[in-house]
Design a protein around this motif. Sequence first.
Motif, PDB file in Angstrom:
ATOM      1  N   ASP A   1     -32.402 -27.278  12.895  1.00 34.67           N
ATOM      2  CA  ASP A   1     -32.127 -25.841  12.854  1.00 34.67           C
ATOM      3  C   ASP A   1     -31.069 -25.579  11.793  1.00 34.67           C
ATOM      4  O   ASP A   1     -30.681 -26.466  11.045  1.00 34.67           O
ATOM      5  N   LYS A   2     -30.578 -24.333  11.725  1.00 30.92           N
ATOM      6  CA  LYS A   2     -29.622 -23.938  10.687  1.00 30.92           C
ATOM      7  C   LYS A   2     -28.194 -23.826  11.231  1.00 30.92           C
ATOM      8  O   LYS A   2     -27.340 -23.220  10.597  1.00 30.92           O
TER       9      LYS A   2
ATOM     10  N   ARG B   1     -25.291 -29.794  15.030  1.00 29.35           N
ATOM     11  CA  ARG B   1     -26.487 -30.621  14.862  1.00 29.35           C
ATOM     12  C   ARG B   1     -26.192 -32.076  15.184  1.00 29.35           C
ATOM     13  O   ARG B   1     -27.005 -32.772  15.801  1.00 29.35           O
TER      14      ARG B   1
ATOM     15  N   LYS C   1     -37.759 -39.295   3.285  1.00 28.49           N
ATOM     16  CA  LYS C   1     -37.687 -37.915   3.742  1.00 28.49           C
ATOM     17  C   LYS C   1     -38.455 -37.742   5.057  1.00 28.49           C
ATOM     18  O   LYS C   1     -39.644 -38.001   5.130  1.00 28.49           O
ATOM     19  N   ASN C   2     -37.745 -37.316   6.097  1.00 27.01           N
ATOM     20  CA  ASN C   2     -38.414 -37.065   7.376  1.00 27.01           C
ATOM     21  C   ASN C   2     -37.690 -35.967   8.152  1.00 27.01           C
ATOM     22  O   ASN C   2     -37.310 -36.135   9.302  1.00 27.01           O
ATOM     23  N   LYS C   3     -37.517 -34.815   7.486  1.00 25.02           N
ATOM     24  CA  LYS C   3     -36.800 -33.703   8.104  1.00 25.02           C
ATOM     25  C   LYS C   3     -37.648 -32.935   9.107  1.00 25.02           C
ATOM     26  O   LYS C   3     -37.153 -32.499  10.136  1.00 25.02           O
ATOM     27  N   ASN C   4     -38.945 -32.742   8.787  1.00 19.19           N
ATOM     28  CA  ASN C   4     -39.778 -31.988   9.726  1.00 19.19           C
ATOM     29  C   ASN C   4     -40.580 -32.942  10.608  1.00 19.19           C
ATOM     30  O   ASN C   4     -40.567 -34.159  10.410  1.00 19.19           O
TER      31      ASN C   4
ATOM     32  N   LEU D   1     -30.788 -32.759   9.368  1.00 19.27           N
ATOM     33  CA  LEU D   1     -31.230 -31.990   8.194  1.00 19.27           C
ATOM     34  C   LEU D   1     -32.327 -30.962   8.485  1.00 19.27           C
ATOM     35  O   LEU D   1     -32.472 -30.002   7.736  1.00 19.27           O
ATOM     36  N   GLY D   2     -33.096 -31.169   9.546  1.00 16.53           N
ATOM     37  CA  GLY D   2     -34.262 -30.315   9.698  1.00 16.53           C
ATOM     38  C   GLY D   2     -34.448 -29.630  11.029  1.00 16.53           C
ATOM     39  O   GLY D   2     -35.428 -28.920  11.227  1.00 16.53           O
TER      40      GLY D   2
ATOM     41  N   GLN E   1     -32.621 -37.784  10.648  1.00 11.95           N
ATOM     42  CA  GLN E   1     -32.788 -36.688   9.697  1.00 11.95           C
ATOM     43  C   GLN E   1     -33.342 -35.434  10.353  1.00 11.95           C
ATOM     44  O   GLN E   1     -32.990 -34.313   9.976  1.00 11.95           O
ATOM     45  N   LYS E   2     -34.216 -35.617  11.335  1.00 12.47           N
ATOM     46  CA  LYS E   2     -34.803 -34.469  12.024  1.00 12.47           C
ATOM     47  C   LYS E   2     -33.718 -33.586  12.618  1.00 12.47           C
ATOM     48  O   LYS E   2     -33.777 -32.357  12.543  1.00 12.47           O
TER      49      LYS E   2
ATOM     50  N   GLU F   1     -43.231 -35.238   8.897  1.00  8.20           N
ATOM     51  CA  GLU F   1     -42.584 -36.335   8.167  1.00  8.20           C
ATOM     52  C   GLU F   1     -41.993 -37.362   9.130  1.00  8.20           C
ATOM     53  O   GLU F   1     -42.052 -38.569   8.881  1.00  8.20           O
TER      54      GLU F   1
END
Length: 459
Positions: free
Chosen positions: A264-265, A271, A359-362, A261-262, A257-258, A365
Amino acid sequence: MIRLWKYNKFSIIFTLVCVLFYWSFAYQLEREDFIKMFGLWIGLFFLSHRIIKINANNIKLLAGMALVFRILFLFAIPNLSQDFYRFIWDGRMLLEGFNPYLSLPETWITQGNAPIAQAQELYNGMGTLNGSHYTNYPPLSQLCYAIAGFFAGKNILGAVIVLRLLIILADIGTFFFGRKLLQMLHIPEHRIFWYILNPFIIIELTGNLHFEAVMIFFIIWSLYLLQKGYWYWSALALAFSVSVKLIPLLFLPLFFQKFILGFDKSKLTYRFLKLVGFYSIVIATTVLLFTPFLSSEFIANFSKTIGLWFQNFEFNASIYYIIRWIGYQTIGWNIIGTVGKILPLIVIGILLLLTFFRKNKNTTELITVMVIGICSYYFLSTTVHPWYIAVPLALCMFTNYKFPIWWSILIIFSYTAYVHPDFKENLWFVALEYSIVFGIFIFEVLKNTSKVSLKSFYN
């Protein structure tokens, strides 16, 4: 001024008492003397807590204390673990040109032709159980052992000093990058001392020479680099940690997930490619570090030794002991051979659930699920040696969970096994240890889940 003088006065007194306690622990304690061990242990935890509380804003002072407490152990032979004898054996064998994964100390001693100095003394020290199994320490650990052999190839105390210096250097690195990561995550810096000044860490890692300290340094460095955006260097550092101890392999799925989802954009495709690149670097580097030792015999020996931890060895377990008791009641014998194959599959299932449904995007987390994941593994393990707890303890300082800190205190109960000459666990103490740990763990999970739910509701 009066208040500052008062705090300094108590800091000095507490520090001096800690010095005396650590000195006694290092040079005077026999591990069979549990009463003395317990008294020193609890005293050090209480004093360390007060020292951190009083000097929370004085980072340099606390760091200096942590270094002094470690240096006190410099010339001490470990008294709670004999694994270091095997470390020295492996390192000296490697320097003599022998692959440490392909032979048993027991065989060399039986044949009377061991090619290293102090072979009999090292074998006696490691014990027949250790000496009758193939080594399972990965390549970077072997490199550290070889360094000790290079500088002290004929002196056990000299080798101990070299190994201890390497561990102290690793802790300095953990302090440096851990503090920086705390700053980046906007977490109070003094939390680093939950690890650096924790008596459990000082005694078990620096004192008893367990290389979890080096593995943890690479894990923290990897997380710091990932937070900085240097995912390729982060992967390399994580591979180094795996090459010290295999346990960080459990964390690999949790990075999904990092990255997706988390991180960069950028476009999802990019990704995903970064995630694949991250995994590829970790795996390729790990394999590359193992390459000098690779052979079919190595794979067979290494796999056999790893399997022993799941299907033969039992120590300080929690859920497994309950399952074992049920097995005795229903079947009439120890079912470790069967359960030891099933429990790892359950751990994999838990890790996958954490990977895709938690949830562990950042980074915070991510580290939180790393704590839950590694502890789930230990809760289901058949063997939990005290020094294993160092990993969740190091990671928890970046999260809202404190139960690993309590576990680091309560793990002392596992040493009641040494009270008996034939090394027999007192299951009442094991039950006490895990009853408290599970109680705090469940409370914190419920509390933190409620916080997340409320935050989501109001946002």
